[in-house]
Write a protein that holds these residues in place. Structure first.
Motif, short mmCIF file in Angstrom:
data_model
loop_
_atom_site.label_atom_id
_atom_site.label_comp_id
_atom_site.label_asym_id
_atom_site.label_seq_id
_atom_site.Cartn_x
_atom_site.Cartn_y
_atom_site.Cartn_z
N SER A 277 18.19 -4.14 13.55
CA SER A 277 19.54 -4.45 14.02
C SER A 277 20.18 -3.25 14.69
O SER A 277 20.89 -3.39 15.69
N GLY B 79 12.47 -12.28 14.35
CA GLY B 79 13.61 -13.04 13.85
C GLY B 79 14.36 -12.27 12.79
O GLY B 79 14.04 -11.12 12.47
N ASP B 80 15.37 -12.91 12.23
CA ASP B 80 16.19 -12.27 11.21
C ASP B 80 15.40 -11.95 9.95
O ASP B 80 15.84 -11.14 9.13
N GLU B 81 14.26 -12.62 9.79
CA GLU B 81 13.46 -12.39 8.58
C GLU B 81 12.69 -11.07 8.65
O GLU B 81 11.97 -10.72 7.71
N THR B 82 12.81 -10.36 9.77
CA THR B 82 12.10 -9.08 9.94
C THR B 82 13.11 -7.99 10.27
O THR B 82 13.34 -7.66 11.44
N PRO B 83 13.72 -7.40 9.25
CA PRO B 83 14.77 -6.40 9.51
C PRO B 83 14.25 -5.00 9.82
O PRO B 83 15.02 -4.14 10.23
N TYR B 84 12.94 -4.76 9.65
CA TYR B 84 12.42 -3.41 9.84
C TYR B 84 11.21 -3.42 10.77
O TYR B 84 10.45 -4.40 10.83
N ARG C 21 15.48 0.37 11.65
CA ARG C 21 16.26 -0.80 11.26
C ARG C 21 16.46 -1.60 12.54
O ARG C 21 17.13 -1.14 13.48
N SER D 44 12.06 -8.98 21.04
CA SER D 44 12.64 -10.31 21.22
C SER D 44 11.86 -11.38 20.45
O SER D 44 12.34 -12.50 20.28
#
Length: 526
Positions: free
Chosen positions: A254, A167-172, A252, A164
């Motif tokens: 997401s 953020g979106d800047e960390t996809p992995y 990943r 949680s």
């Protein structure tokens, strides 16, 4: 016909032959004349447990063949505009871990050669002293410190809580156990694999544990992990059923969030999360390249505690898998259902071994004859052939000594008591807490000793039953039954359990605190 298809055909043909043998034996047990009810019952149990054992060993042989002849290795990554730059978080979950082990892991993470990486120390420690040390490490190495005031979900819960914070800047996300020391190239090599395959949910690499010569525990654990990570996981990947092993895995983010995060309901959270991925149509990739090395359990007590947790978690998960299969059988391909059932049920081999340990007692001591069934002999042949091939290939791949592997087999067989206990707990619904495996041997007082009374009792029962059986044979009182099977298993059981006592006695002679720095020395990868 492709190689994988040939292997499948070969496996199916073997299973059909085994099924015919099983039906023959079942027909004999149910319809054969002149046999007592106890003889039919004990023979039925014998046929059942050996049938399960044959299936497990054939499953391993199938995976081994796919590993050797159908596994393609790392998928090709198309040339891009430059090195990967997507943001990566590294999670190191800890719970009252030895500080110097954790520091070695953090220092290795600091050396990762990647432009955008953030390290998170997920500290669930309840020991205030160790928690203070972890906070100092976080300041010293400039890593993000995350602490919870509860342990809901254990390791999986800690990871989900920290998710949680991304953020979106960390996809992995790279997850590492606290004892793992990674290679600097892990992200630069593996992130492009996920970037090139948007459908892949995770990339799993092997858990590698170095073995020390004449150290039966390190050899046993290294050998066990080598068999699974090198032979089984590669075969599973060929069958599009890549598994998670709890560390050295890049997710990943997401996709992990889409399945609800790591599975918090099972203390075997790695394979439970892999099941959740596949159940929802996701897939992973297994790449057989060592990017980290871990520390083996330092003594028998630590090793048995770890195995108890794994066996308990997998047995509980097996019940979940059966419920899911009954509720939604089309949610996964049939092959994946079979893979999960067989892999997760492998700890039930503990029950098989316990039954085989006690077989000579029932047959020789109480003069209960075994019907002339075929499957136990087939199991004995499969056992010898598969273990022989496994040993030869492992010696070639990792240069183990035959002596060390012989003691490893003794320890493996003694795990039957541990696995049987785990199965009893799981089936009865008894809750079992998440216990972290110690990474370093105690410095004073020596290692805790495992209880060997069950081993001694079985050895005593075997010796008594063999003596009674020999006396009956000498007196011509065999009753017309062939004693080959019970005498074979009596001798095999006596050999492996006596070998375990040698390992147990040697451990008791170790000097407390001997070579305390060994687990965190700089390691070589092979």
């Amino acid at each position: 016909m492709k190689t994988a298809a040939r292997i499948s055909l070969f496996t199916v043909m073997l299973l059909m032959l085994i099924a015919l043998v099983f039906l023959h034996d079942l027909h004999l047990i149910l319809t054969g004349a002149g046999w007592s009810l106890p003889a039919r019952a004990i023979t039925l149990v014998l046929v059942g447990v050996t049938a399960f054992g044959v299936i497990q060993f054939l499953s391993y042989a199938d995976h081994l063949l796919r590993s050797l002849y159908a596994y393609r290795g790392s998928p090709g990554v198309p040339a891009g505009d430059g090195p990967a730059r997507a943001g990566v978080a590294v999670f190191i979950p800890v719970y009252n871990e030895e500080p110097r082990v954790v520091e070695a892991c953090i220092r290795a993470c600091m050396a990762i050669a990647y432009p955008d990486v953030r390290v998170f120390l997920l500290d669930d420690s309840t020991d205030e002293g160790k928690r203070a040390v972890m906070q100092e490490f976080a300041r010293r190495y400039n890593v993000r410190y995350v602490h919870r005031d509860h342990r809901r979900g254990f390791k999986a819960g800690a990871i989900n809580h920290a998710l949680s914070l991304l953020g979106d800047e960390t996809p992995y996300l790279l997850v590492l156990d606290a004892d793992q020391q990674v290679k600097p190239a892990i992200l630069a090599d593996l992130i492009p694999v996920l970037e090139a395959d948007p459908g892949a949910s995770f990339v799993q690499t092997p858990q590698f544990f170095r073995s020390e010569k004449n150290d039966a525990i390190s050899v046993t654990f290294s050998y066990q992990q080598h068999i699974y990570n090198k032979h089984v996981c590669r075969g599973l990947c060929v069958n599009r059923t890549a598994m998670l092993t709890g560390s050295n895995c890049i997710f990943r983010v997401s996709h992990l969030a889409a399945i609800g995060g790591m599975d918090e309901t099972c203390i075997a959270e790695d394979i439970a999360t892999a099941f959740a991925f596949h159940l929802r149509g996701r897939r992973g990739i297994f790449i057989d390249a060592v990017y980290a090395e871990g520390i083996a359990p330092p003594n028998l007590a630590a090793y048995f505690t770890q195995q108890l947790r794994w066996a308990y978690g997998n047995t509980r998960l097996l019940l979940t898998i059966f419920r899911s299969l009954a509720a939604a059988p089309r949610s996964m391909p049939s092959l994946q259902w079979i893979e999960f059932v067989v892999i997760v049920s492998m700890y039930l081999l503990g029950g098989v071994n316990v039954a085989l340990f006690l077989l000579p007692v029932a047959t020789l001591l109480f003069a209960i004859p075994i019907l002339p069934v075929w499957l136990p002999s087939v199991f004995a042949v499969v056992l010898v052939v598969v273990i022989g091939i496994q040993v030869v290939i492992s010696i070639r791949e990792r240069q183990y000594s035959l002596r060390d592997l012989a003691f490893s087999q003794a320890i493996f067989n003694t795990l039957a008591f541990v696995y049987a206990r785990a199965i009893l707990y799981a089936v009865s619904g008894k809750e079992m807490p998440f216990v972290v495996t110690p990474k370093v041997a105690p410095g004073q007082g020596g290692p805790p000793r495992v209880r060997i009374m069950p081993v001694l009792l079985v050895i005593a029962a075997i010796l008594v039953s063999m003596t009674v059986g020999i006396l009956r044979l000498a007196a011509g009182e065999a009753g017309g039954s062939a004693p080959v099977i019970p005498f074979f298993w009596a001798g095999y059981t006596l050999l492996v359990l006596s070998s375990f006592l040698v390992v147990w006695r040697r451990e008791g002679r170790q000097v407390p605190g001997e070579s305390p720095e060994e687990p965190v020395k700089k390691r070589s990868y092979g």
